[in-house]
Scaffold this motif. Structure first.
Motif, PDB file in Angstrom:
ATOM      1  N   ASP A  44     -36.620  61.311  59.693  1.00  0.00           N
ATOM      2  CA  ASP A  44     -35.714  60.989  58.594  1.00  0.00           C
ATOM      3  C   ASP A  44     -35.818  61.966  57.429  1.00  0.00           C
ATOM      4  O   ASP A  44     -35.050  61.851  56.468  1.00  0.00           O
ATOM      5  CB  ASP A  44     -35.991  59.567  58.091  1.00  0.00           C
ATOM      6  CG  ASP A  44     -35.696  58.507  59.150  1.00  0.00           C
ATOM      7  OD1 ASP A  44     -34.923  58.815  60.080  1.00  0.00           O
ATOM      8  OD2 ASP A  44     -36.241  57.402  59.050  1.00  0.00           O
ATOM      9  N   GLY A  45     -36.794  62.872  57.494  1.00  0.00           N
ATOM     10  CA  GLY A  45     -36.978  63.792  56.384  1.00  0.00           C
ATOM     11  C   GLY A  45     -37.664  63.157  55.197  1.00  0.00           C
ATOM     12  O   GLY A  45     -37.570  63.664  54.062  1.00  0.00           O
ATOM     13  N   ASN A  46     -38.375  62.063  55.421  1.00  0.00           N
ATOM     14  CA  ASN A  46     -39.069  61.360  54.346  1.00  0.00           C
ATOM     15  C   ASN A  46     -40.485  61.915  54.238  1.00  0.00           C
ATOM     16  O   ASN A  46     -41.450  61.326  54.730  1.00  0.00           O
ATOM     17  CB  ASN A  46     -39.086  59.854  54.620  1.00  0.00           C
ATOM     18  CG  ASN A  46     -39.527  59.050  53.406  1.00  0.00           C
ATOM     19  OD1 ASN A  46     -40.122  59.581  52.470  1.00  0.00           O
ATOM     20  ND2 ASN A  46     -39.226  57.767  53.415  1.00  0.00           N
ATOM     21  N   ALA A  47     -40.615  63.049  53.558  1.00  0.00           N
ATOM     22  CA  ALA A  47     -41.908  63.721  53.457  1.00  0.00           C
ATOM     23  C   ALA A  47     -42.910  62.890  52.672  1.00  0.00           C
ATOM     24  O   ALA A  47     -44.104  62.873  52.988  1.00  0.00           O
ATOM     25  CB  ALA A  47     -41.728  65.087  52.798  1.00  0.00           C
ATOM     26  N   GLU A  48     -42.446  62.209  51.651  1.00  0.00           N
ATOM     27  CA  GLU A  48     -43.357  61.444  50.813  1.00  0.00           C
ATOM     28  C   GLU A  48     -43.957  60.269  51.574  1.00  0.00           C
ATOM     29  O   GLU A  48     -45.124  59.930  51.395  1.00  0.00           O
ATOM     30  CB  GLU A  48     -42.615  60.991  49.552  1.00  0.00           C
ATOM     31  CG  GLU A  48     -42.223  62.176  48.671  1.00  0.00           C
ATOM     32  CD  GLU A  48     -41.120  61.839  47.678  1.00  0.00           C
ATOM     33  OE1 GLU A  48     -40.845  60.633  47.494  1.00  0.00           O
ATOM     34  OE2 GLU A  48     -40.555  62.774  47.089  1.00  0.00           O
ATOM     35  N   LYS A  49     -43.171  59.632  52.448  1.00  0.00           N
ATOM     36  CA  LYS A  49     -43.705  58.562  53.283  1.00  0.00           C
ATOM     37  C   LYS A  49     -44.669  59.127  54.321  1.00  0.00           C
ATOM     38  O   LYS A  49     -45.718  58.542  54.601  1.00  0.00           O
ATOM     39  CB  LYS A  49     -42.549  57.829  53.976  1.00  0.00           C
ATOM     40  CG  LYS A  49     -42.992  56.726  54.929  1.00  0.00           C
ATOM     41  CD  LYS A  49     -43.699  55.612  54.189  1.00  0.00           C
ATOM     42  CE  LYS A  49     -44.052  54.464  55.098  1.00  0.00           C
ATOM     43  NZ  LYS A  49     -44.769  53.384  54.401  1.00  0.00           N
ATOM     44  N   ALA A  50     -44.312  60.274  54.889  1.00  0.00           N
ATOM     45  CA  ALA A  50     -45.167  60.886  55.911  1.00  0.00           C
ATOM     46  C   ALA A  50     -46.540  61.228  55.357  1.00  0.00           C
ATOM     47  O   ALA A  50     -47.560  61.007  56.014  1.00  0.00           O
ATOM     48  CB  ALA A  50     -44.495  62.138  56.474  1.00  0.00           C
ATOM     49  N   VAL A  51     -46.589  61.751  54.137  1.00  0.00           N
ATOM     50  CA  VAL A  51     -47.876  62.168  53.589  1.00  0.00           C
ATOM     51  C   VAL A  51     -48.706  60.960  53.154  1.00  0.00           C
ATOM     52  O   VAL A  51     -49.923  61.050  53.020  1.00  0.00           O
ATOM     53  CB  VAL A  51     -47.677  63.150  52.422  1.00  0.00           C
ATOM     54  CG1 VAL A  51     -47.355  62.436  51.125  1.00  0.00           C
ATOM     55  CG2 VAL A  51     -48.905  64.042  52.242  1.00  0.00           C
ATOM     56  N   GLU A  52     -48.065  59.795  52.957  1.00  0.00           N
ATOM     57  CA  GLU A  52     -48.833  58.573  52.724  1.00  0.00           C
ATOM     58  C   GLU A  52     -49.593  58.180  53.986  1.00  0.00           C
ATOM     59  O   GLU A  52     -50.712  57.689  53.924  1.00  0.00           O
ATOM     60  CB  GLU A  52     -47.902  57.431  52.308  1.00  0.00           C
ATOM     61  CG  GLU A  52     -47.323  57.561  50.910  1.00  0.00           C
ATOM     62  CD  GLU A  52     -46.397  56.404  50.578  1.00  0.00           C
ATOM     63  OE1 GLU A  52     -46.284  55.479  51.425  1.00  0.00           O
ATOM     64  OE2 GLU A  52     -45.794  56.416  49.495  1.00  0.00           O
ATOM     65  N   LEU A  53     -48.958  58.385  55.136  1.00  0.00           N
ATOM     66  CA  LEU A  53     -49.580  58.028  56.412  1.00  0.00           C
ATOM     67  C   LEU A  53     -50.507  59.112  56.916  1.00  0.00           C
ATOM     68  O   LEU A  53     -51.405  58.845  57.720  1.00  0.00           O
ATOM     69  CB  LEU A  53     -48.490  57.756  57.456  1.00  0.00           C
ATOM     70  CG  LEU A  53     -47.549  56.600  57.125  1.00  0.00           C
ATOM     71  CD1 LEU A  53     -46.355  56.603  58.061  1.00  0.00           C
ATOM     72  CD2 LEU A  53     -48.288  55.269  57.221  1.00  0.00           C
TER      73      LEU A  53
END
Length: 411
Positions: free
Chosen positions: A122-131
């Motif tokens: 989805d291009g959600n980098a901020e969510k990815a870096v949380e995980l």
């Protein structure tokens, strides 16, 4: 020998039964008297119920009397207890099945990996870096949704294919990026519990393998910002690494278009570059070496021409520090009316991509054709003749740049 009673016989000569009746029982010898059953007595009452019995539904042994009916309230209570017991068994079985499903499909290790891959898609980098937090020493200036959503060839499809719980755990997934599908493994470990019952998982991998390192030579023109995927971001503080200024930037899978880093009026840092980052690609290094800009080329030509003009204004053969220096000319007294001129040049040729040496940049000034016009007395006999000679020179020099000013340095 004495006479003894045997078998309960009465002694001889005792002829009357108790009760006063004088009836003889024999003559000369004793006769055995057998006991008789006692006459029937009055009716006996039934035995009392055993201790602890309420007496209402107890029948004595041997009795065939029917039991009285169960109390309806008690019967209803027992029926209700039986139903509740069955329901509890069903609920327990359903709870076990529900727990197993939730533990695997909602709270399992596959779930956190699915959530992470979904964020990448989805291009959600901020969510990815949380995980998946960035590793030590990495700056996350490029981990933002604006930059990542503009990245080409992000993950387009993924499918979780398995989980191996040994040594923490490894989740396998088929991941499609840039039209190619490959199997990838993502390490996971337990990280406490969630909702009291279920294990909490986290991804053990970090972004260190996905970093892009910029190597910038040490000089006073270290770039302050860069443009990636059309988004301009401020660069973090660089660190010194053996004379190079470096910074490690975390990135996520995708293609990153890095535009030339801004320098100064006389410096630029190369051409556009595209960095392709795979899900498990190694660290990549991008080196930016300052180059003289077109403005610097023109400025260098102007400075070199001015320097040459100052040298060529001489009317002597010997001119130390200049290209028109002829100190070993035989019989210099035989030359007169000396005039120097620049026939062509100079051209500016950067040396090895204009590698920066601190605040200076080396370059070559080429195609400098210098002409000498004079009169010469060849035989020393006083007869003067016109003389012309040309030579082409290449000169290495350095330029020291300070903002919008440029200064030539000659060896």
């Amino acid at each position: 020998m004495s006479n003894e009673n045997f078998g309960g016989a009465a002694p001889a000569g005792q002829g009357a039964q108790p009760g006063g009746q004088g009836t003889p029982t024999g003559h000369g010898t004793g006769t055995a008297a057998y006991p008789q059953s006692p006459p029937p007595g009055p009716p006996q009452s039934p035995a009392p119920p055993p201790p602890g019995s309420n007496g209402g539904d107890w029948n004595p042994p041997g009795s065939t009397a029917p039991r009285p009916p169960m109390d309806p309230k008690k019967k209803k209570k027992l029926t209700l207890l039986a139903i509740l017991g069955g329901v509890l068994v069903l609920l327990l079985a359903a709870g076990i099945a529900t727990y197993s499903y939730l533990a695997k499909n909602v709270y399992g290790a596959e779930g956190v990996v699915e959530e992470y891959l979904g964020a990448l898609k989805d291009g959600n980098a901020e969510k990815a870096v949380e995980l998946l937090p960035a590793g030590d020493g990495l700056d996350t200036v490029l981990i933002n949704n604006e930059v990542y959503q503009a990245a080409e060839n992000r993950i387009s499809e993924y499918r979780i294919t398995g989980f191996d719980g040994a040594n923490g755990g490894v989740v396998t997934a088929d991941v499609t990026r840039a039209g190619s599908t490959a199997e990838h493994t993502i390490r996971v470990v337990k990280d406490g519990r969630q909702n009291l019952l279920f294990p909490k998982w986290k991804i053990e991998d970090d972004l260190m393998d996905w970093s892009v390192t910029l190597d910038i030579p040490e000089n006073s023109y270290r770039p302050q910002e860069m443009t990636v995927n059309g988004v301009t971001v401020a660069l973090p503080e660089f660190k010194d690494d053996g004379g190079l200024q470096t910074v490690d930037l975390a990135v996520l899978p995708g293609d990153y278009r890095i535009e030339p880093i801004a320098g100064s009026k006389f410096i630029n840092y190369g051409e556009n570059e595209t960095v392709e980052v795979e899900l498990d690609s190694p660290q990549q290094i991008i080196s930016y070496w300052p180059k003289l800009s077109d403005d610097a080329d023109e400025a260098l030509k102007t400075e070199m021409t001015a320097w040459l003009d100052s040298c060529l204004a001489s009317t002597k053969l010997v001119n130390p520090g200049c290209l028109n220096n002829v100190p070993d000319m035989q019989y210099p007294e035989r030359y007169r009316n000396i005039k120097w001129s620049l026939a062509s040049g100079p051209s500016i040729d950067p040396v090895a991509g204009t590698t920066a040496l601190d605040e200076t940049f080396g370059f070559l000034a080429t195609d400098m054709k210098i002409t000498l016009n004079c009169e010469v007395n060849r035989g020393g006999n006083g007869k003067w003749e016109p003389f012309e000679e040309s030579d082409t020179f290449t000169e290495f020099a350095e330029a020291k740049i300070d903002g919008d000013k440029l200064e030539l340095i000659f060896e």
